[in-house]
Design an enzyme around this catalytic site. Structure first.
Site, PDB file in Angstrom:
ATOM      1  N   THR A 245     -15.001  69.237 -15.664  1.00 35.45           N
ATOM      2  CA  THR A 245     -15.882  69.210 -16.812  1.00 35.45           C
ATOM      3  C   THR A 245     -17.433  69.530 -16.847  1.00 35.45           C
ATOM      4  O   THR A 245     -16.555  70.973 -17.282  1.00 35.45           O
ATOM      5  CB  THR A 245     -16.426  67.876 -15.572  1.00 35.45           C
ATOM      6  OG1 THR A 245     -17.376  67.082 -16.099  1.00 35.45           O
ATOM      7  CG2 THR A 245     -17.571  68.087 -14.288  1.00 35.45           C
ATOM      8  N   ASN A 246     -18.667  69.475 -16.985  1.00 36.44           N
ATOM      9  CA  ASN A 246     -19.121  69.894 -17.841  1.00 36.44           C
ATOM     10  C   ASN A 246     -20.988  70.061 -16.468  1.00 36.44           C
ATOM     11  O   ASN A 246     -20.541  69.232 -15.850  1.00 36.44           O
ATOM     12  CB  ASN A 246     -19.121  69.985 -18.978  1.00 36.44           C
ATOM     13  CG  ASN A 246     -19.661  68.742 -19.699  1.00 36.44           C
ATOM     14  OD1 ASN A 246     -20.874  68.174 -19.242  1.00 36.44           O
ATOM     15  ND2 ASN A 246     -19.135  68.265 -19.879  1.00 36.44           N
TER      16      ASN A 246
END
Ligand code: CTP
Length: 413
Positions: free
Chosen positions: A217-218
């Site tokens: 993810t980020n």
């Protein structure tokens, strides 16, 4: 409680009736006042069995009204007749909590106390939040009174289910302050610059599974997207919030579509954009996903796995393709998260992705971008204009973006 632009200088009459939840109305009065509203409280005799007027007076900084026979001389009311003076110029009449007894009075137009008389005198929207014990809320008499009031345009805030002070469990609990304020914002926002418009907002960073336990993810928190959804609601829009963020409170009135991966986000966006006036792509879709998703947890006892990635679809590019043929959405807003050459990269994205407005931010600034509550952005539009905003809360940035969207929609149709 942060200042809320929509509430600033609004005149709200808060009617409080005799429910145990009357003490929770103190927090509501306090938060509304902190948010910038002018709050005039009317209490019934029964409400005063639970809380004293001085408490409301302390949190609102305004006189509290308890009787029909109280004249307004010196109390700053525009006329000497309290119920007319209070109602005059009010933006909203909120009765929270409202008992079964006061619901019945309002439904049948009885005018036995100041609160009930004011309900007959006001010209502004009326919103009621019932709170009552046991089966009283579900009783056919109460439901019939609510139906009568709703047929006359009174807005209802449904009570929560849960445990009452009596120990009984059921529907009838007073909602929390933030939910009540969400409904109040919705009522005040009707007729705003985006009334009748459908706005789609995407938010948060998508998650791409590697195995049943792990994902890529980020750092996107979703805060800017949620602030945009709230600002669009405050402007009177119907809002669909397509969210990869999970832990943020959903603004009252937004239709939530939860997503996890970029491909899910793409599907949700494409399903929603037919007849949507605007799409605001504040989400941070993961550009890559693991080429293979292991069906079982990858064990550390085996070889260290090599990560091989596949490219995810670009959602804005897909939207641009569809818009080319259908004409919807009328307005598309993109974001640019950049760590270098912010303006040059943002200009290139604006043209490449076919958006009308691009919100560019430098994600390396410590007080802006991911996770922060503030943002420092430049708005670039397709006509070539550049608007640099000072460091501001994500709420303030959202309000500016929503104003720009309203302006673009007005020129587009
Ligand atoms: N975006 C999108 N689909 C993707 C990735 C991003 O629609 N797969 C959208 C984002 O929601 C944002 C805009 O495109 O509105 C720009 O996102 P950003 O991450 O800044 O740029 P990328 O397109 O991913 O390009 P790069 O990573 O090369 O900067």
């Amino acid at each position: 409680m942060e200042h809320i632009t929509l509430l600033a200088d609004k005149r709200i009459i808060l009617g409080v009736t005799g429910s145990v939840a009357a003490y929770k109305a103190v927090d509501l009065a306090s938060k509304l006042t902190q948010a910038g509203a002018q709050v005039d409280v009317i209490m019934t005799d029964a409400a005063r069995q639970f809380v004293t007027p001085i408490t409301f007076q302390a949190v609102t900084g305004r006189p509290v009204y308890t009787t029909m026979w109280q004249t307004a001389a010196g109390d700053g009311l525009p006329t000497h007749i309290a119920h007319v003076g209070l109602g005059e110029g009010a933006d909203l009449f909120v009765v929270a909590p409202i008992t079964a007894n006061t619901l019945a009075k309002l439904a049948h137009g009885l005018a036995a106390d100041l609160l009930a008389v004011t309900a007959l005198a006001v010209r502004c929207p009326v919103i009621v939040a019932p709170a009552m014990d046991g089966g009283m809320y579900q009783h056919p008499a109460t439901q019939a009174n609510i139906a009568l009031l709703q047929a006359r345009g009174v807005l209802l805030i449904e009570p929560d289910e849960g445990r009452f002070a009596s120990g009984l469990v059921g529907k009838g609990r007073f909602p929390d302050t933030s939910t009540l304020i969400g409904h109040i914002r919705r009522a005040l926002g009707r007729g705003g610059t985006l009334a009748g418009r459908h706005i789609i907002v995407t938010a948060g960073g998508t998650r791409e599974a590697l195995d049943p336990v792990r994902y890529l993810t980020n750092h996107s928190s979703g805060k800017q997207g949620y602030a945009l959804a709230q600002a669009a609601l405050d402007a009177g829009a119907d809002v669909t919030l397509i969210s990869a963020a999970r832990d943020l409170p959903v603004p009252v009135g937004a239709a939530l579509v939860p997503v996890d991966t970029t491909e899910n986000l793409l599907r949700a966006v494409m399903d929603a954009i037919d007849n949507a006036d605007a799409l605001i792509m504040a989400a941070a879709p993961a550009d890559f996903r693991p080429a293979q998703v292991a069906a079982q947890k990858i064990k550390k006892s085996g070889d260290i796995p090599a990560l091989s990635l596949s490219q995810n679809p670009d959602i804005l590019m897909a939207v641009a393709g569809q818009r080319h043929t259908s004409g919807w959405p009328r307005v598309v807003v993109g974001f640019a998260a950049e760590s270098e050459n912010v303006l040059a990269n943002a200009q290139a994205k604006l043209a490449h992705k076919g958006v009308d407005l691009l919100v560019a931010n430098d994600i390396t600034a410590p007080d802006a971008g991911f996770r922060a509550d503030t943002n420092r952005v430049v708005l670039l539009d397709a006509a070539g204009s550049q608007q640099s905003l000072e460091l501001a809360s994500k709420t303030a940035v959202a309000e500016t973006v929503i104003q720009r969207v309203a302006g673009l929609l007005n020129t587009a149709s």
